[in-house]
Design a protein around this motif. Sequence first.
Motif, PDB file in Angstrom:
ATOM      1  N   THR A 150       0.908  -1.222  -0.148  1.00  0.00           N
ATOM      2  CA  THR A 150       0.071   0.005   0.097  1.00  0.00           C
ATOM      3  C   THR A 150       0.887   1.291  -0.038  1.00  0.00           C
ATOM      4  N   ILE A 151       0.401   2.210  -0.692  1.00  0.00           N
ATOM      5  CA  ILE A 151       1.250   3.597  -0.971  1.00  0.00           C
ATOM      6  C   ILE A 151       0.475   4.683  -1.168  1.00  0.00           C
ATOM      7  N   TYR A 152       0.508   5.652  -0.134  1.00  0.00           N
ATOM      8  CA  TYR A 152      -0.204   6.954   0.120  1.00  0.00           C
ATOM      9  C   TYR A 152       0.751   8.159  -0.187  1.00  0.00           C
ATOM     10  N   LEU A 153       0.176   9.128  -0.796  1.00  0.00           N
ATOM     11  CA  LEU A 153       1.149  10.352  -0.998  1.00  0.00           C
ATOM     12  C   LEU A 153       0.350  11.528  -0.649  1.00  0.00           C
ATOM     13  N   LEU A 154       0.958  12.434   0.087  1.00  0.00           N
ATOM     14  CA  LEU A 154       0.407  13.591   0.398  1.00  0.00           C
ATOM     15  C   LEU A 154       1.247  14.771  -0.421  1.00  0.00           C
ATOM     16  N   SER A 155       0.566  15.372  -1.261  1.00  0.00           N
ATOM     17  CA  SER A 155       1.320  16.346  -2.160  1.00  0.00           C
ATOM     18  C   SER A 155       1.182  17.773  -1.872  1.00  0.00           C
ATOM     19  N   PRO A 156       2.130  18.283  -1.847  1.00  0.00           N
ATOM     20  CA  PRO A 156       2.137  20.204  -1.372  1.00  0.00           C
ATOM     21  C   PRO A 156       1.298  20.723  -2.160  1.00  0.00           C
ATOM     22  N   SER A 157       1.378  20.402  -3.630  1.00  0.00           N
ATOM     23  CA  SER A 157       0.546  21.165  -4.566  1.00  0.00           C
ATOM     24  C   SER A 157      -1.054  21.029  -4.397  1.00  0.00           C
ATOM     25  N   LEU A 158      -1.364  19.981  -4.001  1.00  0.00           N
ATOM     26  CA  LEU A 158      -2.731  19.790  -3.716  1.00  0.00           C
ATOM     27  C   LEU A 158      -3.368  20.520  -2.409  1.00  0.00           C
ATOM     28  N   ILE A 159      -2.366  20.937  -1.627  1.00  0.00           N
ATOM     29  CA  ILE A 159      -2.615  21.686  -0.526  1.00  0.00           C
ATOM     30  C   ILE A 159      -2.751  23.099  -0.768  1.00  0.00           C
ATOM     31  N   ASN A 160      -1.993  23.668  -1.838  1.00  0.00           N
ATOM     32  CA  ASN A 160      -1.435  24.813  -2.104  1.00  0.00           C
ATOM     33  C   ASN A 160      -2.490  25.170  -3.029  1.00  0.00           C
ATOM     34  N   ILE A 161      -3.023  24.545  -3.941  1.00  0.00           N
ATOM     35  CA  ILE A 161      -3.932  24.896  -4.827  1.00  0.00           C
ATOM     36  C   ILE A 161      -5.188  25.281  -4.277  1.00  0.00           C
ATOM     37  N   LYS A 162      -5.684  24.321  -3.250  1.00  0.00           N
ATOM     38  CA  LYS A 162      -6.926  24.874  -2.135  1.00  0.00           C
ATOM     39  C   LYS A 162      -6.666  26.091  -1.661  1.00  0.00           C
ATOM     40  N   LEU A 163      -5.488  26.489  -1.178  1.00  0.00           N
ATOM     41  CA  LEU A 163      -5.222  27.727  -0.503  1.00  0.00           C
ATOM     42  C   LEU A 163      -5.130  29.042  -1.438  1.00  0.00           C
ATOM     43  N   PHE A 164      -4.802  28.777  -2.804  1.00  0.00           N
ATOM     44  CA  PHE A 164      -4.760  29.728  -3.785  1.00  0.00           C
ATOM     45  C   PHE A 164      -6.221  30.167  -4.061  1.00  0.00           C
ATOM     46  N   VAL A 165      -7.247  29.063  -4.400  1.00  0.00           N
ATOM     47  CA  VAL A 165      -8.631  29.325  -4.614  1.00  0.00           C
ATOM     48  C   VAL A 165      -9.202  30.339  -3.350  1.00  0.00           C
ATOM     49  N   LYS A 166      -8.878  29.923  -2.206  1.00  0.00           N
ATOM     50  CA  LYS A 166      -9.116  30.951  -1.190  1.00  0.00           C
ATOM     51  C   LYS A 166      -8.483  32.330  -1.491  1.00  0.00           C
ATOM     52  N   SER A 167      -7.396  32.501  -1.781  1.00  0.00           N
ATOM     53  CA  SER A 167      -6.521  33.699  -1.980  1.00  0.00           C
ATOM     54  C   SER A 167      -7.160  34.598  -2.995  1.00  0.00           C
ATOM     55  N   VAL A 168      -7.712  33.814  -4.350  1.00  0.00           N
ATOM     56  CA  VAL A 168      -7.888  34.809  -5.461  1.00  0.00           C
ATOM     57  C   VAL A 168      -9.339  35.216  -5.255  1.00  0.00           C
ATOM     58  N   LYS A 169     -10.272  34.949  -4.378  1.00  0.00           N
ATOM     59  CA  LYS A 169     -11.514  35.441  -4.543  1.00  0.00           C
ATOM     60  C   LYS A 169     -11.448  37.082  -3.865  1.00  0.00           C
ATOM     61  N   LYS A 170     -12.097  37.783  -4.510  1.00  0.00           N
ATOM     62  CA  LYS A 170     -12.496  39.195  -4.354  1.00  0.00           C
ATOM     63  C   LYS A 170     -11.082  40.074  -4.922  1.00  0.00           C
ATOM     64  N   THR A 171     -10.052  39.231  -5.717  1.00  0.00           N
ATOM     65  CA  THR A 171      -9.210  39.921  -6.476  1.00  0.00           C
ATOM     66  C   THR A 171      -9.731  40.115  -7.892  1.00  0.00           C
ATOM     67  N   ILE A 172      -8.711  40.964  -8.653  1.00  0.00           N
ATOM     68  CA  ILE A 172      -9.165  41.190  -9.880  1.00  0.00           C
ATOM     69  C   ILE A 172      -8.575  40.249 -10.997  1.00  0.00           C
ATOM     70  N   PHE A 173      -8.972  40.165 -12.292  1.00  0.00           N
ATOM     71  CA  PHE A 173      -8.401  39.113 -13.224  1.00  0.00           C
ATOM     72  C   PHE A 173      -6.844  39.375 -13.528  1.00  0.00           C
ATOM     73  N   THR A 174      -6.750  40.760 -13.731  1.00  0.00           N
ATOM     74  CA  THR A 174      -5.408  41.061 -14.213  1.00  0.00           C
ATOM     75  C   THR A 174      -4.178  40.550 -13.139  1.00  0.00           C
ATOM     76  N   ASP A 175      -4.678  40.384 -11.906  1.00  0.00           N
ATOM     77  CA  ASP A 175      -3.728  40.118 -10.644  1.00  0.00           C
ATOM     78  C   ASP A 175      -3.432  38.671 -10.510  1.00  0.00           C
ATOM     79  N   PHE A 176      -4.513  37.846 -11.305  1.00  0.00           N
ATOM     80  CA  PHE A 176      -4.416  36.604 -11.200  1.00  0.00           C
ATOM     81  C   PHE A 176      -3.217  35.706 -11.289  1.00  0.00           C
TER      82      PHE A 176
END
Length: 390
Positions: free
Chosen positions: A345-371
């Motif tokens: 059995t093998i499981y992976l915890l990927s940092p990108s999977l955590i960071n992309i969820k954090l990015f989604v939180k950070s991008v709300k209420k910003t403008i598209f040119t700052d994306f």
Amino acid sequence: MKYYKWSDKGNGRKIGKIGNYCLYEKEITEEKCEEISETPRPGYGTFKFVFGPSAGGLLETIKFNIITNGEDIINISYEPFKTRIIEVSGLNIEDATLKIERINAPFTASHTIAFLLAVEDALEIEQDYEIQLKRIAEIELERIRNHLFVISRLTETASLNVPTYHLLSLIEKTNRLIGKMCGHRYFFGVNKINQIECNFDSLLKIIYIAKEFKQIFDGLIESRIFIDRLQQNGIVKDETSIGPAARASGFEYDARKDFEILPYKDLDFTVIKENDADAFARFLVRGYEILESTRILVELSDKINGNKKEKVSTKNKDGEGLARVESPSGDLAYYVKINNEKINTIYLLSPSLINIKLFVKSVKKTIFTDFPFNWESFGIWISELGVILK
């Protein structure tokens, strides 16, 4: 497991989901780790805008579903298009390592070392101290290279061509240095159980790369054109954050300090922190970490001797192990269960999977040119998101 224990409910800092379970600093829960996801829907005065699937403007292919009123990002979700099923179960450790090191080439050292540490934990293999120091050298070289790359992506997005090409040249110099010492610029074929095929005699050459970077870094810090695109962009201060994103928010989250499977405690280094929690703070953390990692490597150059090979002594053929390292983007962990010296059995915890969820939180209420500036500041690898290990 020597470093982790199973528990009904985890205590301390929650790292993230590994397999079906929740990983904490020193515990893994026996109950399934449930994660809530939402699908954004347009409301009054807004509409849905799809960005991607495209590599245009982004390094890797991904689709973003954005709810906007024309300029502001009201809500967002993502769909990675790279789902990769990597079959590891039933393989011996050496064959499994060949697949693990190719999950994400820029993070080969972090993935492979975390995996082998978990294997050594499962098989109760006594780890050689000097091999552990060499593993630290690999990860810190990888951190320098990755941070140089993330900063180059930020300067390219700002159309600052001179620092961009200068940074790319430093990445190439780092790659050549790694290739000279280890035979492969992405550490392919370098790591085995309690063994490393590297000769770190040239390690001090990293100083010259760091000196060149310091000049670029100082110039960027003084550039209002650059700073204005990053400050107050993508502000997110979240206790579930990891890596540079966490440290840019004032959290001293760092597996090098809070998980002592690698002997970082014997080295003199400082956990870099900023407090503004925006894209500029994430840039600053990465920049200062390049200099701090260089200091770590200079100290290691006096502690690492030659290229000796250690004899591997295996106590068991069965067992379970779990290990976590501080990759350039944050916590990266592997859980393995081994039967008869083969992966069960093998499981992976990927940092990108955590960071992309954090990015989604950070991008709300910003403008598209700052994306794009916000996106690049997180250093997310889409290639890690869709990986399923079986």
